[in-house]
Design a protein around this motif. Structure first.
Motif, PDB file in Angstrom:
ATOM      1  N   TYR A  58     -10.600  -5.996  10.818  1.00 39.99           N
ATOM      2  CA  TYR A  58      -9.244  -6.238  10.328  1.00 39.99           C
ATOM      3  C   TYR A  58      -9.253  -7.178   9.117  1.00 39.99           C
ATOM      4  CZ  TYR A  58      -6.921 -10.768  11.333  1.00 39.99           C
ATOM      5  OH  TYR A  58      -6.456 -12.056  11.294  1.00 39.99           O
ATOM      6  N   ALA A  59     -10.225  -8.079   9.058  1.00 37.86           N
ATOM      7  CA  ALA A  59     -10.315  -8.961   7.896  1.00 37.86           C
ATOM      8  C   ALA A  59     -10.701  -8.169   6.649  1.00 37.86           C
ATOM      9  CB  ALA A  59     -11.332 -10.065   8.159  1.00 37.86           C
ATOM     10  N   ILE A  60     -11.578  -7.182   6.806  1.00 37.28           N
ATOM     11  CA  ILE A  60     -11.979  -6.346   5.670  1.00 37.28           C
ATOM     12  C   ILE A  60     -10.789  -5.529   5.167  1.00 37.28           C
ATOM     13  CG2 ILE A  60     -13.420  -4.395   4.979  1.00 37.28           C
ATOM     14  CD1 ILE A  60     -15.536  -5.464   6.943  1.00 37.28           C
ATOM     15  N   ASP A  65      -6.057  -4.670   1.305  1.00 35.55           N
ATOM     16  CA  ASP A  65      -4.641  -4.351   1.063  1.00 35.55           C
ATOM     17  C   ASP A  65      -3.862  -5.516   0.461  1.00 35.55           C
ATOM     18  OD1 ASP A  65      -3.832  -6.085   3.140  1.00 35.55           O
ATOM     19  OD2 ASP A  65      -3.666  -4.478   4.609  1.00 35.55           O
ATOM     20  N   ASN A  66      -4.389  -6.739   0.572  1.00 36.52           N
ATOM     21  CA  ASN A  66      -3.672  -7.892   0.030  1.00 36.52           C
ATOM     22  C   ASN A  66      -3.463  -7.834  -1.476  1.00 36.52           C
ATOM     23  OD1 ASN A  66      -3.048 -10.849   1.476  1.00 36.52           O
ATOM     24  ND2 ASN A  66      -3.926  -9.283   2.792  1.00 36.52           N
ATOM     25  N   PRO A  67      -4.511  -7.585  -2.274  1.00 38.08           N
ATOM     26  CA  PRO A  67      -4.285  -7.506  -3.729  1.00 38.08           C
ATOM     27  C   PRO A  67      -3.296  -6.414  -4.103  1.00 38.08           C
ATOM     28  CG  PRO A  67      -6.617  -7.735  -3.246  1.00 38.08           C
ATOM     29  CD  PRO A  67      -5.940  -7.477  -1.929  1.00 38.08           C
ATOM     30  N   GLU A 125      -0.958  -8.881  10.685  1.00 41.84           N
ATOM     31  CA  GLU A 125      -1.532  -9.621   9.566  1.00 41.84           C
ATOM     32  C   GLU A 125      -1.103  -9.023   8.232  1.00 41.84           C
ATOM     33  OE1 GLU A 125      -3.558 -12.766   7.910  1.00 41.84           O
ATOM     34  OE2 GLU A 125      -3.123 -12.384  10.006  1.00 41.84           O
ATOM     35  N   ALA A 126      -0.962  -7.690   8.159  1.00 41.98           N
ATOM     36  CA  ALA A 126      -0.549  -7.045   6.908  1.00 41.98           C
ATOM     37  C   ALA A 126       0.876  -7.458   6.524  1.00 41.98           C
ATOM     38  CB  ALA A 126      -0.640  -5.534   7.048  1.00 41.98           C
ATOM     39  N   PHE A 127       1.793  -7.426   7.484  1.00 43.18           N
ATOM     40  CA  PHE A 127       3.178  -7.799   7.169  1.00 43.18           C
ATOM     41  C   PHE A 127       3.311  -9.308   6.952  1.00 43.18           C
ATOM     42  CE2 PHE A 127       4.074  -3.663   9.309  1.00 43.18           C
ATOM     43  CZ  PHE A 127       4.637  -3.043   8.204  1.00 43.18           C
TER      44      PHE A 127
END
Length: 455
Positions: A58-60, A65-67, A125-127
C-alpha cells in the motif's frame, strides 16, 4: 498570543477557520493508524507477516498516486478554486472508507481478512492524501509571511491535538468500554461512524470558508513530468524530505503501537492508554504557544533543530518507564519535543514551497506536497517492517501468539526505533539551511505587517 493583523485582515481567511480543518482531517486517519494493529492483528488475528506485506504494497501504491493527485489539484481551474473541490470530494469518501475499514465481517479470516484490510487501508490512505495535499497547499497560499504562517500553523496544530485527544486518547475508552469490550469489534464500528460524521462536517465547513488567491492559479497549467523532474532535482526536496521522514516515521510508530505498549510493556489494560496519550497531547498543546514565540524570535529553522533534539531524548526516557506513573513522566518530555516539531516542521516545508515558486514561477504546492508525501509513505513501509521484526526478534506474531517477551518487543517498537530515527533527524537538521524567499504573488498591500528578516 496576539495575532498579526495580516492573519485576519480584510479579504483573508480567518486563521481559525483554516486551522479547524486540521481537526477534521486528523480524526479519521489517526483512529485508523492508532487502532489498526489492535483491531486487525490483536483482536481479529491477522498475522503480522501479512500485515507487513500489505503495508509495503500500500505504501508503494500510495507513493505512485500521490504525485498524480497533487498534480491534478495544481491543474484544477474552477470558480470555486483549485483546492476546495478536492476537499469537498475527499471528505465524504474518507469517512465512508474509515467506517468500512472498522466494519470487517466477523466471518472473514485468512485471505479474506487480508484482502479486506488491504483494500480499505489503501483507500483510506489515498483519500487522506487527497485531503492533506490540498489542505496543506493552502497554508503558504493563504498566509505568505512566516510570522502569520506560524500563527495559523500553531492554531491548526492545536486543533490537531484536540482531534488526537479524541481519536487516540478517548478512542480506547469508546471502543473497549462505552461501545464495546476489550475483545470485541462492535465498539470500533460505532466509534468510526461517529468520527466520520464529525470529520465530514468540519472539513466541509473549512473548505467553504477558505478564500484562495486567484493570482496563484495562473493560466498556464504545470505539466506533470517536467514538474516532477524539476522537484527531484531540487536538493532541498531530498534533504528536508528525508529529515522530516525521520520525525514522521517515529511518530507513526508511536501512534500505531501505544495501545499495545500499554498492554504489554506496562502490563496495564488498554484503556490506560487514555492517560498516557492524554498527558502527551495536553503538554503538546500547551507547548505550542511557547514554541510559536520561539519561532517568532529565533526563526523556524533554529527552533526546528532544537525540537528534534528534545524529541530524541524523550524516547530514551520512555524506554525506561516501568509503570503508568513513570510512563506519564516520560510522556511529558515526549509532548514537549512533539510540540516543537508540530510548530516548526510544516514551516520548513512551506519555505521549500516558497523557494520553488519564486525560482520557477509556478505555484505547484499540490504536486510538491504530494512529492513530499513520498517520504511520509515510508511510514507504512517502516512500520510494517518494524512490526514484522518483532516476530523475528521477539516471537510476537499476533495477539494469539505473542511470544515470550511482548513487553520488550513493544518497548523496542515504540521507543527504540523512534529514538534511532529522531537522533538521525536531529543530526541532519543541524546540517540543513532553508532560506526565506517570498513569491511576488504574495506581496501584501500597504498596511500589511513588516516582513521578518531571514534566519
Amino acid at each position: 498570543m496576539t495575532q498579526p493583523a495580516t492573519v485576519t485582515g480584510p479579504g483573508r481567511t480567518p486563521a481559525w477557520r483554516y486551522a479547524i480543518g486540521m481537526f477534521g482531517t486528523s480524526i479519521p486517519i489517526n483512529m485508523i493508524k492508532g487502532s489498526m494493529i489492535l483491531y486487525y492483528v490483536d483482536i481479529l488475528g491477522l498475522d503480522v507477516r501479512a500485515y507487513g506485506a500489505v503495508m509495503v504494497i500500500y505504501a508503494i501504491i500510495d507513493a505512485l498516486d500521490n504525485p498524480l493527485l497533487g498534480h491534478l489539484s495544481d491543474r484544477t481551474r474552477t470558480r470555486f478554486g483549485r483546492r476546495r473541490p478536492w476537499l469537498l470530494v475527499g471528505a465524504p469518501m474518507l469517512s465512508a472508507c474509515m467506517i468500512a475499514f472498522f466494519s470487517a465481517p466477523a466471518s472473514l479470516e485468512g485471505a479474506g481478512l487480508v484482502l479486506w484490510f488491504a483494500v480499505f487501508a489503501i483507500l483510506c490512505e489515498a483519500f487522506d492524501s487527497m485531503l492533506n495535499a490540498n489542505y496543506g497547499a493552502l497554508l503558504p497560499e493563504l498566509y505568505p509571511r512566516e510570522r502569520d504562517r506560524a500563527v495559523a500553523n500553531s492554531l491548526r496544530q492545536g486543533f490537531q491535538l484536540v482531534a488526537l485527544v479524541i481519536s487516540l486518547a478517548v478512542t480506547p475508552l469508546l471502543t473497549t468500554e462505552v461501545f464495546g469490550t476489550e475483545r470485541s469489534t462492535q465498539g470500533f464500528q460505532t466509534t468510526a461512524i461517529v468520527y466520520g460524521a464529525v470529520a465530514l462536517a468540519v472539513i466541509v465547513f473549512m473548505a467553504l470558508s477558505a478564500r484562495e488567491r486567484p493570482r496563484y492559479a495562473t493560466r498556464e497549467r504545470p505539466r506533470l513530468l517536467p514538474s516532477i523532474w524539476s522537484i527531484v532535482r531540487n536538493p532541498l526536496f531530498w534533504t528536508v524530505g528525508l529529515t522530516g521522514a525521520c520525525y514522521g516515521i517515529a511518530m507513526a510508530l508511536v501512534l500505531s503501537g501505544i495501545q499495545l505498549y500499554v498492554r504489554y510493556a506496562l502490563g496495564l489494560p488498554v484503556v490506560n492508554a487514555l492517560y498516557l496519550q492524554g498527558v502527551v497531547i495536553l503538554v503538546s498543546a500547551a507547548g505550542l504557544v511557547a514554541w510559536t514565540r520561539v519561532v517568532a524570535r529565533r526563526g523556524a529553522l533554529w527552533t526546528w533543530r532544537i525540537a528534534f533534539a528534545v524529541l530524541a531524548v524523550s524516547f530514551a526516557s520512555l524506554f525506561l518507564a516501568t509503570d503508568l506513573a513513570t510512563g506519564i513522566a516520560a510522556g511529558v518530555l515526549v509532548g514537549a519535543g512533539w510540540s516543537g516539531m508540530l510548530a516548526t516542521n510544516d514551516l520548513i516545508v512551506a519555505r521549500v514551497l516558497d523557494v520553488d515558486a519564486t525560482r520557477n514561477g509556478e505555484h505547484r504546492e499540490g504536486l510538491f506536497l504530494s512529492a513530499f508525501g513520498f517520504f511520509s509513505r515510508l511510514n507504512g513501509v517502516v512500520t510494517g517492517l518494524a512490526l514484522t521484526s518483532l516476530g523475528l526478534l521477539f516471537g510476537y506474531n499476533s495477539g494469539t501468539d505473542p511470544g515470550a517477551d511482548p513487553g520488550l518487543a513493544f518497548r523496542v517498537y515504540l521507543c527504540g526505533y523512534p529514538f534511532v530515527l529522531t537522533a538521525i533527524g536531529a543530526i541532519a537538521a543541524r546540517l540543513i539551511t532553508v532560506p526565506i524567499e517570498t513569491p511576488p504573488e504574495a506581496a501584501e498591500p500597504a498596511g500589511g505587517s513588516a516582513a521578518e528578516r531571514p534566519r
